[in-house]
Design a protein around this motif. Structure first.
Motif, PDB file in Angstrom:
ATOM      1  N   ASN A   3       0.845  -1.181   0.000  1.00 22.73           N
ATOM      2  CA  ASN A   3       0.000   0.000   0.000  1.00 22.73           C
ATOM      3  C   ASN A   3       0.883   1.235   0.000  1.00 22.73           C
ATOM      4  O   ASN A   3       1.666   1.431   0.913  1.00 22.73           O
ATOM      5  N   ARG A   5       1.368   5.293   0.104  1.00 27.07           N
ATOM      6  CA  ARG A   5       0.729   6.580   0.423  1.00 27.07           C
ATOM      7  C   ARG A   5       1.500   7.654  -0.314  1.00 27.07           C
ATOM      8  O   ARG A   5       2.611   7.997   0.055  1.00 27.07           O
ATOM      9  N   GLU A  14      -3.949   6.812  -1.711  1.00 29.56           N
ATOM     10  CA  GLU A  14      -3.496   5.519  -1.228  1.00 29.56           C
ATOM     11  C   GLU A  14      -3.738   4.524  -2.347  1.00 29.56           C
ATOM     12  O   GLU A  14      -4.850   4.432  -2.875  1.00 29.56           O
ATOM     13  N   GLU A  68       7.175   8.088  -1.571  1.00 30.98           N
ATOM     14  CA  GLU A  68       6.289   8.287  -0.420  1.00 30.98           C
ATOM     15  C   GLU A  68       6.850   9.419   0.440  1.00 30.98           C
ATOM     16  O   GLU A  68       8.060   9.622   0.498  1.00 30.98           O
TER      17      GLU A  68
END
Lengths: 178, 339
Positions: A3, A5, A14, A68
């Motif tokens: 996942n 972000r 996301e 990220e």
């Protein structure tokens, strides 16, 4: 699968993607942001250039996970970010590329505009030499670059209230969609 | 479209954690700094790690600081873009100039000094897609048994292509390495070996932590020259690092001249250096010294057809770039390149 972000064009996103995917792949094939072009796909041509924390980076050889916690700006973000900052219409760099006819097929244009944007955010009135150095990592096979450098000069001059040394390609009166 | 092999990405937050991951996973793990060379190489199937260990969050690898003896200690994760413009690095023109000419602007934003020092050697028979290499039956450096550069050759001659390597060699740099056996230091001269498969004296699980450069002498002069097809993006077809100290009378001492992108290891042009040492730059005879230095460098340098660009042309450019780089160093100018 992981996942991620990400912060893309001011939005927190996301998204699930394999950890060996590049930022270019996530932008295009997970988020549908196909304005970022996949050219040589190995860090030569500059078509995939995006801004990470304001600096131009090649998304085709940048692992998405390593973006990220950073601010990613793609070509799709320039107009909304400009408007969010109180501006009207599209980003002045986009407008200048449009007015100067700084494209033919358009494939390199996203990367060109983002490299130009990074330059203009750093150097208020760049010389042509500055512009050539800053865009030396973006290849164009159509234009011969002339109108591209003209567009950068025009955007810089317009902001600084100076007269560009070269005339714009398109007439000033041309209709613009805001 | 070129796909990366499947791997897991880890982001250790200390040097010890990074070393532990590399030790635990051995050959299956590779460290990644900027990735500007490793990612294309992985896309070409040249490396197929199961785990990639990002060094981005390892604080010990970041930062540039002046050392107690007036020298400089540069963290391996320092980006090439920041290195090129860093105030303290301007005291070493050859390094700032070499960094400013590596690849293109977007690559320098991400590529690191450590990554450039540790750069894999390059060859036109190696830096190709898997499909391309397979069609030829591979080569000595990867998956094959035949060298396409030297017919019948048993030793890989892929070219050292890192611009910072000759610059750091000419400055007498020391590399700080950390590995499972602990920390060690090695001079950059000893670090590079004449083996195109791995041209670095790097041990299993070791990471480059920092590069240390001694203080420059008061009359330090240096410059970097780079020949390439385009004025950006490309690796060098030829790189020349020149460094020396000039005394008040204009006499050269501690001269060094290192030429790269010829073979697996950057080449120190020893006979040329001997001619330069003690030369009086203010005298009328200096033009003849420059010509002799350039001719001696040409005699010692033998580019191979390992990287793109005609190797005979590259050899003829040795005296041209040695001359220009030497003059640039003397005039406190440079870098020597073209747009």
């Amino acid at each position: 699968m992981q996942n991620l972000r990400l912060n893309i064009n001011g939005d927190s996103v996301e998204v699930g993607a394999p950890s060996h995917w590049t930022l270019c792949e996530v932008l295009r094939y997970r988020l549908g942001l196909t304005g970022t072009k996949q050219g040589c796909d190995k860090g030569d041509c500059g078509a995939c250039t995006v801004l990470i924390d304001g600096r131009p980076v090649l998304s085709c050889i940048h692992l998405a996970a390593l973006a990220e916690d950073k601010e990613v700006t793609t070509i799709e973000g320039l107009r909304p970010l400009h408007q969010a900052a109180g501006g009207e219409g599209c980003d002045p760099v986009q407008d200048s590329f449009d007015r100067c006819g700084a494209l033919q097929c358009g494939f390199c244009q996203s990367g060109m505009i983002l490299s130009a944007k990074a330059l203009l955010d750093e150097v208020p009135v760049p010389t042509e030499e500055d512009a050539r150095a800053a865009l030396s990592g973006n290849l164009c096979r159509c234009t011969g670059y002339t109108q591209i450098f003209q567009a950068i000069e025009r955007a810089a001059c317009e902001r600084a209230g100076l007269e560009p040394t070269k005339p714009a390609w398109a007439p000033e009166s041309s209709e613009h969609e805001a | 479209m070129l796909r990366l092999p499947e791997f897991t990405l880890t982001r250790p937050e200390s040097l010890d954690a990074a070393l532990a991951l590399l030790k635990e996973h051995g050959d299956a793990a590779l460290p990644i700094a900027g990735g500007t060379d490793l990612v294309p190489n992985m896309k070409h199937g040249l490396f197929e790690p199961k785990m990639v260990v990002s060094l981005a969050d390892v604080p010990e690898l970041h930062g540039v600081e002046e050392t107690a003896d007036g020298g400089l200690r540069i963290g391996a994760m320092t980006t090439l873009a920041s290195l090129a413009v860093h105030e303290s690095v301007q005291r070493y023109p050859v390094l700032a100039q070499a960094a400013s000419l590596i690849a293109g602007p977007q690559l320098r934003e991400v590529g690191t000094l450590g990554g450039n020092v540790m750069l894999d050697t390059r060859c036109q028979w190696y830096n190709q897609t898997y499909f391309w290499r397979k069609a030829l039956g591979y080569c000595l450096k990867k998956d094959g048994t035949e060298c396409h550069v030297v017919k019948g050759g048993k030793k890989c001659v892929a070219a050292a292509s890192n611009d910072t390597a000759p610059a750091l060699m000419s400055l007498g740099a020391v590399l700080e390495l950390a590995g499972p056996e602990g920390a060690r230091e090695v001079t950059i001269d000893e670090f590079y070996v004449a083996d195109g498969i791995v041209n670095r004296d790097v041990r299993q699980g070791e990471l480059l932590v920092a590069v240390r450069i001694p203080a420059p002498a008061a009359g330090h002069r240096s410059a970097y020259g780079k020949l390439r097809t385009r004025g950006s993006i490309d690796f060098p077809l030829l790189g020349v690092a020149c460094s020396f100290d000039l005394d008040a009378a204009g006499v050269i001492a501690n001269a060094d001249l290192v030429v790269t992108a010829l073979q697996a290891r950057p080449t120190r042009a020893r006979k040329a250096i001997a001619l330069l040492e003690g030369a009086d730059t203010s005298g009328e005879g200096f033009e003849a010294v420059i010509a002799a230095v350039a001719a001696a460098a040409r005699k010692q340098c033998h580019p191979l057809p390992n990287i793109p660009g005609d190797h005979e042309y590259r050899r003829e450019m040795v005296p041209v770039y040695v001359t220009r780089t030497l003059r640039a160093a003397l005039d406190e100018g440079g870098p020597v390149h073209h747009i």
